[in-house]
Structure formats: C-alpha cells, structure tokens
Design an enzyme around this catalytic site. Structure first.
Site, short mmCIF file in Angstrom:
data_model
loop_
_atom_site.label_atom_id
_atom_site.label_comp_id
_atom_site.label_asym_id
_atom_site.label_seq_id
_atom_site.Cartn_x
_atom_site.Cartn_y
_atom_site.Cartn_z
N LYS A 144 18.72 47.40 38.63
CA LYS A 144 19.69 46.44 39.17
C LYS A 144 18.95 45.18 39.57
CE LYS A 144 18.73 45.79 42.94
NZ LYS A 144 17.45 45.24 43.53
N TYR A 229 23.29 45.86 47.22
CA TYR A 229 23.50 47.23 47.72
C TYR A 229 24.77 47.28 48.58
CZ TYR A 229 18.88 48.45 46.06
OH TYR A 229 17.81 48.69 45.26
P1 NAD Z 1 7.23 43.97 40.72
O1 NAD Z 1 6.96 42.53 40.80
O2 NAD Z 1 6.48 44.87 41.66
O3 NAD Z 1 6.99 44.51 39.23
C1 NAD Z 1 7.43 43.79 38.12
C2 NAD Z 1 6.59 44.15 36.91
O4 NAD Z 1 6.98 43.30 35.84
C3 NAD Z 1 5.08 43.92 37.13
O5 NAD Z 1 4.36 44.98 36.57
C4 NAD Z 1 4.81 42.64 36.37
O6 NAD Z 1 3.49 42.55 35.88
C5 NAD Z 1 5.82 42.75 35.23
N1 NAD Z 1 6.13 41.47 34.61
C6 NAD Z 1 6.21 41.26 33.29
N2 NAD Z 1 6.48 39.99 33.02
C7 NAD Z 1 6.56 39.35 34.20
C8 NAD Z 1 6.82 38.00 34.58
N3 NAD Z 1 7.06 37.06 33.66
N4 NAD Z 1 6.82 37.70 35.88
C9 NAD Z 1 6.61 38.65 36.82
N5 NAD Z 1 6.37 39.95 36.52
C10 NAD Z 1 6.34 40.29 35.22
O7 NAD Z 1 8.80 44.16 40.92
P2 NAD Z 1 9.57 45.49 41.31
O8 NAD Z 1 9.81 45.51 42.78
O9 NAD Z 1 8.93 46.65 40.67
O10 NAD Z 1 11.01 45.19 40.65
C11 NAD Z 1 11.28 45.42 39.27
C12 NAD Z 1 12.78 45.61 39.06
O11 NAD Z 1 13.21 46.73 39.82
C13 NAD Z 1 13.65 44.45 39.53
O12 NAD Z 1 14.75 44.31 38.67
C14 NAD Z 1 14.14 44.88 40.90
O13 NAD Z 1 15.39 44.31 41.25
C15 NAD Z 1 14.27 46.36 40.71
N6 NAD Z 1 14.09 47.09 41.96
C16 NAD Z 1 14.96 48.09 42.23
C17 NAD Z 1 14.82 48.84 43.37
C18 NAD Z 1 15.72 49.99 43.62
O14 NAD Z 1 15.71 50.53 44.72
N7 NAD Z 1 16.50 50.42 42.64
C19 NAD Z 1 13.80 48.54 44.29
C20 NAD Z 1 12.90 47.52 43.96
C21 NAD Z 1 13.05 46.81 42.80
#
Ligand code: NAD
Length: 398
Positions: A144, A229
């Site tokens: 999401k 959420y």
């Molecule tokens: P994060 O920044 O920790 O991880 C993102 C990943 O994408 C990294 O490994 C990064 O290297 C990669 N990436 C690839 N291309 C990129 C770019 N151009 N710019 C930045 N990063 C790039 O983020 P996250 O917290 O893991 O979030 C990822 C997804 O998960 C998002 O859509 C977020 O909304 C979702 N999320 C959901 C929940 C949940 O509870 N369901 C919780 C946190 C995040």
C-alpha cells in the site's frame, strides 16, 4: 507449488488440513484449548514468493514472517544492491541464481518456483513494477498505497486482467485477528448503530532526503503513507463507502522536510448512513496511533492501533446497568504471514484476494477527493464504487 485445489464448498478452507498435527489437551476443560500452529504446507509444495526491494519493510517484517507462514516460502530476490541481496539470500536459503536487479526483473519469468511477486518498493514505483509483473504472467502482491493516482490503479487492474494474474494490495490490518474481531462485532450489531469513527496515525519523519518526502516517489505525504490505515479501517470496519469528505492539509513552508508533501492531513468523511469518520495523520508529531468506533450501544477502541505488534482492543458497553469494559484475549499473529498466506490460498484455490486492486483503487479515489477538498476548501463528493471492493473469503477466526 501445490496443485490447484478448488474450494468445493465455496468457503475458504485450509489447503493442508490433512497434515494437521495436534498435541493432546493436558489442561482442565476450564482452560482455553491448546492448538498447535499450522497445518503447514510441506516445503516442496509451498507458494514461492519473489521479494522486490530489500528495504526496511522487507528485511524487518516480510522476510522474517515466512518463518510463521503456513503456505509460503521466499524463493527469489530483486534488489539494486547485489552484496546485500547475496547476504539475505544466504540467510533465507534462496539460490544465487534467483537474485536479479531491477533491470533484470523479467528474469523472474523463467526462475523456477516463482509464483507470486511481492512489490515492496517506494509507492511511486508500484505502478511500473505491477505492470511488468503482469506482463510476465506472475501473480502480484503489492504494498500500500497501490499507486500515485486512480489512473495508474485502473491501468494496473486492467494489466492484471489481461495477464490473467491475481492482484492483491497488502492491507495487512484486514487479515489481523483483532481487526477481524472488531469487524465481526460491528456486523453483529454489538455496538448498536455505528455513528462515528475517530482515528489517528502519525510519526515524526527525520531525513528530508528520504523517498517518503519526495512527491514523485511517495505520491503525497502523511496521508497516503500512514493516513491510509485510518481511511481503510473506516471503510472495512463500517462496511460503508464515504460519499463526501472535507479536509485540510498542513505543509509548513519553513520546514525542509515538507517542500513537496504535506506534514499533516485532517479529514472528516461522511457516509450514507450518517456515520462520520474523523482522522488525522502526521509526519511531524511523535508516534501516535489509535482507533475508536462509537456506536449507539457502546464503543470499541484499539490503542495502540495500526502497528505490527502490541495492539490492544477494548469494548465498553452497559452491562447490568453499569458501564463495563471488556478486554477480549485475542492472540497476536504475524500480520504479514497472515496476509501472504491469504494470497497463497487464493493462488492454490484459484480465488480472488479479499483486498484486490478495486480496494486499492477506492482508497486512491478517496485520497484524491481529500486532496481536492483541501485545495478547494470545501466539501467534496465521492462517487460510490461500481461494485463490492472486497471480494475474497477469509478463513474463520480462530
Ligand atoms: P524503504 O525505503 O526502507 O525500502 C525501499 C526499497 O526500495 C529499498 O531497498 C530501496 O533501495 C529500493 N529502491 C529502489 N529504487 C528506489 C528509488 N528510486 N528510491 C528509493 N528507494 C528505491 O521503504 P519501506 O519502508 O520498505 O517501504 C516500501 C513499501 O512498503 C512502500 O510502498 C511503503 O508504503 C510500504 N510499507 C508498508 C508497510 C505496511 O505495514 N504494510 C510498512 C512500511 C512500508
């Protein structure tokens, strides 16, 4: 992967009942019965997941969740950081041949055992990678918010239909037992008529260079990331769709974190029954998350809410002439394992996921109406979705 097992009754059933193993009950009948976990699908029949993006959510929540999943296993990784991917692959028993980078994403098509691609990238990348996954004929679980616009969501749904693949949006709270108990209580009228939902989901962001504060990569600020959420809970818990919203945004000009996106968003949503949902989401306040449902006959509160662990649920209603608090003992389960297991069951039994593309699209429609309302400073109407947005059948609550 296991063969497709059609669900004869149309009811969700566990695909592996035959392998159930239980221990004998050693406590008196006055105690809650003990239940062993599972039944787990044997490893060689599990649904294989490719994880795309090895950031915080993948490393801290999703990959560890496979240990408690009944039906899933991680089989491939897509990452721009090969040394990191090699380390993670070794830790989870994933073959080096099953690691690729973003440019080589399409190699997943030929990798053995990849049944589902789980997109865990910044929001603004979901659209591209869902389209690419659909094109190579793989089922998709997408984090999401679904995408940055309704137009993108519609294209993603159409691409998955064309590719004949399942699309699920990772609304983990809809699979979580406390939320499910709350939803059941509302449906059974335990709170009387639902009049109001009040919720908040906020956290204090630091690094101004992170993708969450970049409009193109995030789609917006606090609203699509954490406010979603509250929005989604107001919809699935009430079972209604809002028809009007009024909203206001706060975007401090002197704060380098909020050059592109809002710091806070306050929303009042009106529903056809007369119910209202009032929620706030923030990126510039200390972590705060709660959810309260107010009905004519009682209220229910989850505080803290929306987190991965530690949610607490209580009900208050009149019993024997006295306001009484009830604290149901609902066992915490890993929400990511539950969510991935739902996707796996849909693949094994050829069912539609409960939170498919239409559910993500509807949230996006409302998010757009919220931004429009804040921009124009007035009540904004929202068209009702053409049909039900939540389809799949969930296994009974244990
Ligand atoms: P994060 O920044 O920790 O991880 C993102 C990943 O994408 C990294 O490994 C990064 O290297 C990669 N990436 C690839 N291309 C990129 C770019 N151009 N710019 C930045 N990063 C790039 O983020 P996250 O917290 O893991 O979030 C990822 C997804 O998960 C998002 O859509 C977020 O909304 C979702 N999320 C959901 C929940 C949940 O509870 N369901 C919780 C946190 C995040």
């Amino acid at each position: 992967m296991a063969a497709v097992v059609p669900s004869a009754s149309g009811q969700a059933q566990k695909p592996n009942e035959a392998n159930d193993v239980q221990l004998s009950q050693i406590h008196a009948a006055t105690e809650a019965p003990e239940k062993a976990p599972g039944p787990f699908l044997p490893v060689n029949r599990r649904v294989g997941f490719a994880i795309v993006g090895l950031g915080r959510l993948s490393l801290n929540q999703i990959l560890p969740a496979f240990a408690t999943s009944d039906y899933c296993k991680p089989v491939a990784l897509v990452s721009g950081d090969r040394p990191k991917a090699l380390k993670i692959a070794a830790q989870y028993g994933i073959a080096v041949s099953h690691i690729t980078d973003y440019a080589g994403f399409e190699k997943l098509k030929e990798m053995s055992g990849v049944d589902v691609i789980y997109i865990v990238l910044p929001n603004g990348m979901h659209y591209e990678f869902v389209l690419r996954a659909a094109k190579i004929g793989k089922h998709i679980l997408c984090e999401k918010p679904m995408a940055n616009s309704t137009a993108q969501c519609e294209e993603m749904i159409a691409a998955c239909q064309r590719g004949n693949v399942k699309l699920m949006i990772a609304y983990r709270q809809q699979y979580e037992p406390m939320n499910r108990a709350l939803e059941k209580a509302v449906r059974e009228g335990k709170l009387g008529k639902l009049r109001s939902i009040v919720a908040s989901n906020s956290q204090n962001e630091g690094d101004p260079t992170q993708w969450r504060l970049n409009k193109q990569l995030a789609g917006g600020g606090a609203l699509p990331d954490v406010g979603i959420y509250c929005l989604n809970a107001s919809r699935f818990l009430s079972g209604e769709e809002p028809n009007e919203v009024i909203a206001t945004l706060v975007q401090p000009k002197d704060d380098p974190r909020f050059k592109e996106v809002e710091a806070r968003c306050e929303v009042i949503a009106r529903f056809p029954s007369g119910m209202t949902a009032t929620f706030t989401s923030g990126y510039d306040v200390h972590r705060s998350a709660f959810l309260r449902l107010e009905g004519t006959d009682g209220f229910a509160e989850v505080d803290p809410a929306f987190g991965y662990h530690g949610s607490k649920l209580r009900f208050t209603k009149l019993m024997d002439g006295k306001d009484t608090e009830l604290h149901p003992a609902i066992e915490e389960k890993d929400q990511f394992a539950l969510e991935m297991d739902h996707m796996a069951v849909c693949v094994l039994q050829n069912q539609q996921p409960r939170t498919g593309g239409e559910e993500g699209l509807q949230d996006q429609r409302i998010i757009e109406a919220i931004y429009r309302s804040a921009r124009e400073g007035r009540l904004t109407s929202i068209e009702a979705p053409a049909g039900a947005t939540r389809l799949g059948i969930l296994p009974p609550l244990e």
